[in-house]
Motif scaffolding. Structure first.
Motif, PDB file in Angstrom:
ATOM      1  N   GLU A 199       7.994   4.837  12.462  1.00  0.00           N
ATOM      2  CA  GLU A 199       8.925   5.953  12.575  1.00  0.00           C
ATOM      3  C   GLU A 199       8.255   7.045  13.402  1.00  0.00           C
ATOM      4  OE1 GLU A 199      11.138   6.283   8.466  1.00  0.00           O
ATOM      5  OE2 GLU A 199       9.063   5.598   8.151  1.00  0.00           O
ATOM      6  N   LEU A 200       8.768   7.236  14.620  1.00  0.00           N
ATOM      7  CA  LEU A 200       8.189   8.206  15.539  1.00  0.00           C
ATOM      8  C   LEU A 200       9.224   9.236  15.955  1.00  0.00           C
ATOM      9  CD1 LEU A 200       6.332   5.722  17.953  1.00  0.00           C
ATOM     10  CD2 LEU A 200       5.355   6.969  16.006  1.00  0.00           C
ATOM     11  N   VAL A 201       8.746  10.433  16.268  1.00  0.00           N
ATOM     12  CA  VAL A 201       9.612  11.476  16.819  1.00  0.00           C
ATOM     13  C   VAL A 201       8.950  12.059  18.057  1.00  0.00           C
ATOM     14  CG1 VAL A 201      10.805  12.096  14.670  1.00  0.00           C
ATOM     15  CG2 VAL A 201       8.636  13.211  15.246  1.00  0.00           C
ATOM     16  N   ALA A 202       9.796  12.508  18.983  1.00  0.00           N
ATOM     17  CA  ALA A 202       9.339  13.303  20.122  1.00  0.00           C
ATOM     18  C   ALA A 202       9.682  14.744  19.787  1.00  0.00           C
ATOM     19  CB  ALA A 202      10.040  12.854  21.397  1.00  0.00           C
ATOM     20  N   VAL A 203       8.698  15.628  19.905  1.00  0.00           N
ATOM     21  CA  VAL A 203       8.880  17.020  19.504  1.00  0.00           C
ATOM     22  C   VAL A 203       8.504  17.931  20.672  1.00  0.00           C
ATOM     23  CG1 VAL A 203       8.150  18.809  17.872  1.00  0.00           C
ATOM     24  CG2 VAL A 203       8.354  16.439  17.105  1.00  0.00           C
ATOM     25  N   GLU A 204       9.352  18.938  20.900  1.00  0.00           N
ATOM     26  CA  GLU A 204       9.061  19.966  21.894  1.00  0.00           C
ATOM     27  C   GLU A 204       9.488  21.304  21.306  1.00  0.00           C
ATOM     28  OE1 GLU A 204       9.411  19.197  26.254  1.00  0.00           O
ATOM     29  OE2 GLU A 204      11.000  20.715  26.084  1.00  0.00           O
ATOM     30  N   ASP A 205       8.626  22.268  21.386  1.00  0.00           N
ATOM     31  CA  ASP A 205       8.898  23.597  20.817  1.00  0.00           C
ATOM     32  C   ASP A 205       9.385  23.514  19.370  1.00  0.00           C
ATOM     33  OD1 ASP A 205       8.171  24.880  23.198  1.00  0.00           O
ATOM     34  OD2 ASP A 205      10.201  24.628  24.021  1.00  0.00           O
ATOM     35  N   HIS A 206       8.733  22.678  18.573  1.00  0.00           N
ATOM     36  CA  HIS A 206       9.028  22.503  17.142  1.00  0.00           C
ATOM     37  C   HIS A 206      10.414  21.895  16.885  1.00  0.00           C
ATOM     38  CE1 HIS A 206       5.378  24.768  16.507  1.00  0.00           C
ATOM     39  NE2 HIS A 206       5.878  25.763  17.218  1.00  0.00           N
ATOM     40  N   GLN A 207      11.023  21.288  17.895  1.00  0.00           N
ATOM     41  CA  GLN A 207      12.346  20.673  17.745  1.00  0.00           C
ATOM     42  C   GLN A 207      12.232  19.174  18.000  1.00  0.00           C
ATOM     43  OE1 GLN A 207      15.371  22.202  20.406  1.00  0.00           O
ATOM     44  NE2 GLN A 207      16.745  20.524  19.957  1.00  0.00           N
ATOM     45  N   VAL A 208      12.848  18.370  17.125  1.00  0.00           N
ATOM     46  CA  VAL A 208      12.907  16.924  17.345  1.00  0.00           C
ATOM     47  C   VAL A 208      13.896  16.681  18.481  1.00  0.00           C
ATOM     48  CG1 VAL A 208      13.531  14.685  16.360  1.00  0.00           C
ATOM     49  CG2 VAL A 208      12.323  16.372  14.949  1.00  0.00           C
ATOM     50  N   ILE A 209      13.392  16.100  19.575  1.00  0.00           N
ATOM     51  CA  ILE A 209      14.247  15.826  20.734  1.00  0.00           C
ATOM     52  C   ILE A 209      14.418  14.334  20.993  1.00  0.00           C
ATOM     53  CG2 ILE A 209      13.745  18.043  21.817  1.00  0.00           C
ATOM     54  CD1 ILE A 209      11.808  16.512  23.713  1.00  0.00           C
ATOM     55  N   GLY A 210      13.729  13.517  20.222  1.00  0.00           N
ATOM     56  CA  GLY A 210      13.854  12.070  20.344  1.00  0.00           C
ATOM     57  C   GLY A 210      13.296  11.394  19.113  1.00  0.00           C
ATOM     58  N   LEU A 211      13.728  10.156  18.891  1.00  0.00           N
ATOM     59  CA  LEU A 211      13.279   9.432  17.696  1.00  0.00           C
ATOM     60  C   LEU A 211      13.408   7.933  17.903  1.00  0.00           C
ATOM     61  CD1 LEU A 211      16.072   8.372  15.951  1.00  0.00           C
ATOM     62  CD2 LEU A 211      16.332  10.850  15.968  1.00  0.00           C
ATOM     63  N   ILE A 212      12.593   7.200  17.184  1.00  0.00           N
ATOM     64  CA  ILE A 212      12.708   5.746  17.118  1.00  0.00           C
ATOM     65  C   ILE A 212      12.264   5.307  15.728  1.00  0.00           C
ATOM     66  CG2 ILE A 212      10.419   5.290  18.092  1.00  0.00           C
ATOM     67  CD1 ILE A 212      11.671   2.791  19.461  1.00  0.00           C
ATOM     68  N   ASP A 213      13.046   4.446  15.118  1.00  0.00           N
ATOM     69  CA  ASP A 213      12.711   3.841  13.822  1.00  0.00           C
ATOM     70  C   ASP A 213      12.771   2.327  13.979  1.00  0.00           C
ATOM     71  OD1 ASP A 213      12.745   6.400  12.765  1.00  0.00           O
ATOM     72  OD2 ASP A 213      14.188   5.948  11.186  1.00  0.00           O
ATOM     73  N   ILE A 214      11.677   1.667  13.644  1.00  0.00           N
ATOM     74  CA  ILE A 214      11.619   0.208  13.705  1.00  0.00           C
ATOM     75  C   ILE A 214      11.155  -0.295  12.342  1.00  0.00           C
ATOM     76  CG2 ILE A 214      10.571  -1.810  14.793  1.00  0.00           C
ATOM     77  CD1 ILE A 214      10.064  -0.033  17.270  1.00  0.00           C
ATOM     78  N   GLU A 215      12.052  -0.938  11.605  1.00  0.00           N
ATOM     79  CA  GLU A 215      11.672  -1.599  10.353  1.00  0.00           C
ATOM     80  C   GLU A 215      11.095  -2.952  10.734  1.00  0.00           C
ATOM     81  OE1 GLU A 215      13.599  -2.812   6.018  1.00  0.00           O
ATOM     82  OE2 GLU A 215      14.928  -2.502   7.731  1.00  0.00           O
TER      83      GLU A 215
END
Length: 195
Positions: A44-60
């Motif tokens: 479970e990863l997130v892309a963060v810029e200026d303390h805001q989640v701007i992207g995500l990926i979840d792989i079970e």
């Protein structure tokens, strides 16, 4: 921009990012109010810029073959969610999230990734451009209103009247189904071998 592991405090930002990114896709009505929890381990990863989640990926991912993915041999991972906030698209964020997730997946001994998505051309092209191959498909069918439901869905409980339903069509007469119902989406399975 930073790509890092998802943290519990990211949940509101994760949810907002997912909702906004899905609004202009065939999944526009697939709204989650909270982040999904997985039965199996997950990347479970997130892309963060200026303390805001701007992207995500979840792989079970699997620790036992064929417990998460629908095909293939060996251990695989299912991409349940990948999204980039609409204001941050076309910057390679989705591909960067995928690349980092693939590295982790290989370290965990996975040999492939699987993803199911609807028929948005731009989404399908993204998977193809990231070396995924389309390996399967079926239809998502939204049956809505008395005309479409008539002769298709009926309640066996008195005083309960269906007004809409969602169904999977796995038969061979896809064109007939597409003609019969107004909202039908091809649900495509993409697979990528991890080298």
């Amino acid at each position: 921009m930073e790509i890092r592991a998802y943290r519990f405090e990211d949940e509101i930002g994760w949810t907002r990012c997912r909702v906004l990114s899905f609004l202009d896709s065939a999944y526009y009505d697939n709204v989650l109010r909270e982040k999904e929890q997985y039965e199996n381990p997950a990347i479970e990863l997130v892309a963060v810029e200026d303390h805001q989640v701007i992207g995500l990926i979840d792989i079970e991912y699997e620790v036992e073959e064929r417990t998460v993915c629908s095909r293939g041999n060996g251990l695989g991972g299912m991409i349940w969610h990948i999204a980039v906030h609409p204001d941050y698209r076309r910057r390679g964020i989705g591909s960067q999230l995928l690349s980092k997730a693939e590295k982790i997946a290989k370290e965990k001994g996975l040999n492939r990734l699987e993803a199911w998505t609807r028929d948005d051309e731009w989404v399908n092209n993204w998977y193809k451009n990231n070396q995924f191959s389309k390996v399967d498909s079926y239809l998502h069918v939204f049956i809505n209103g008395e005309t479409e439901l008539n002769g298709v869905i009926k309640s066996e409980q008195s005083d309960l009247y269906p007004v809409q339903t969602f169904a999977h069509y796995v038969g061979k007469e896809k064109e007939k189904i597409k003609e019969q119902f107004k909202r039908v989406h091809e649900c495509n399975c993409f697979e990528k071998k991890l080298e």
